[in-house]
Design a protein around this motif. Structure first.
Motif, PDB file in Angstrom:
ATOM      1  N   GLY A 104       0.833  -1.194   0.000  1.00 33.17           N
ATOM      2  CA  GLY A 104       0.000   0.000   0.000  1.00 33.17           C
ATOM      3  C   GLY A 104       0.868   1.244   0.000  1.00 33.17           C
ATOM      4  N   LYS A 119       5.131   1.627   6.405  1.00 32.63           N
ATOM      5  CA  LYS A 119       3.864   1.548   5.685  1.00 32.63           C
ATOM      6  C   LYS A 119       2.760   2.187   6.511  1.00 32.63           C
ATOM      7  N   GLU A 121      -1.651   3.015   6.726  1.00 32.00           N
ATOM      8  CA  GLU A 121      -3.010   2.699   6.302  1.00 32.00           C
ATOM      9  C   GLU A 121      -3.831   3.974   6.479  1.00 32.00           C
ATOM     10  N   GLU A 123      -6.431   7.205   5.888  1.00 31.33           N
ATOM     11  CA  GLU A 123      -7.736   7.550   5.337  1.00 31.33           C
ATOM     12  C   GLU A 123      -7.479   8.632   4.298  1.00 31.33           C
ATOM     13  N   SER A 158       4.982  -0.586  10.724  1.00 28.98           N
ATOM     14  CA  SER A 158       3.643  -0.035  10.502  1.00 28.98           C
ATOM     15  C   SER A 158       3.567   1.304  11.220  1.00 28.98           C
ATOM     16  N   ARG A 172      -2.813   6.941  13.181  1.00 24.92           N
ATOM     17  CA  ARG A 172      -3.687   5.859  12.736  1.00 24.92           C
ATOM     18  C   ARG A 172      -4.996   5.907  13.500  1.00 24.92           C
ATOM     19  N   ARG A 175      -9.329   0.958  14.908  1.00 29.54           N
ATOM     20  CA  ARG A 175     -10.207   0.097  14.130  1.00 29.54           C
ATOM     21  C   ARG A 175     -11.592   0.055  14.765  1.00 29.54           C
TER      22      ARG A 175
END
Length: 179
Positions: A104, A119, A121, A123, A158, A172, A175
């Motif tokens: 990604g 890396k 993640e 939005e 991460s 981040r 979740r």
């Protein structure tokens, strides 16, 4: 009149039967999905079984190779920061990941003289700030995870939190519905 009542009553009975049958099936699957954790002996047996597979053999060879040792040493070097979730000073060395990577969005960064893949993640709202990074930018990274894979010649960090010039540029999002 009796025929109309029977005609309306019969579908009601059939539908309620399906509803109760479906409810019992859902209850059965939830009981099956919660299994007890493996014991140490079971875990060891599973690892030995996996090590005998072609993928396990290839992983063991990679782990013993100079590239594998370099990656594992790099991961071990920052393990203390990872477990404590403390700041790590990094310098962005590349804005692109190695060719063929499937991680990604990410960048290459140097932490304590070792290159890492960082890396993210993100939005969509966070992507613009991350794309503003430039080569040689000094950033502060916090992470909960460092991993490795034989496909990559670098440990994979991460990015959970990134700061540049005292400003948070990435954090981040937790979740939904999980830990």
């Amino acid at each position: 009149m009796k025929k109309v009542i029977y005609a309306l009553f019969l579908p009601l009975v059939v539908v309620s039967g399906f509803v109760f049958a479906n409810r019992e099936i859902k209850n059965d699957t939830s009981e099956k999905s919660t299994s007890k954790p493996f014991s140490a002996a079971e875990r060891e047996a599973a690892v030995k079984k996996w090590e005998a597979t072609p993928g396990g053999i290839m992983y063991k060879k990679w782990k013993a190779s100079p590239d594998g040792k370099k990656v594992l040493a790099g991961a071990a070097k920052i393990r203390k920061h990872i477990s404590a979730f403390t700041d790590m000073e990094a310098v962005v060395t590349s804005l692109s990941l190695p060719p063929g990577s499937r991680l990604g969005f990410g960048v290459m960064a140097r932490i304590d003289g070792v290159d890492y893949i960082v890396k993210f993640e993100p939005e969509k709202s966070q992507l613009e700030q991350l794309q503003s990074l430039k080569v040689n930018d000094k950033i502060i990274i916090r992470s909960h995870t460092v991993s490795h894979a034989p496909k990559y010649s670098y440990p994979i960090v991460s990015g959970d939190y990134v700061e540049r010039d005292g400003k948070i540029i990435f954090k981040r999002a937790p979740r939904n519905g999980g830990c």
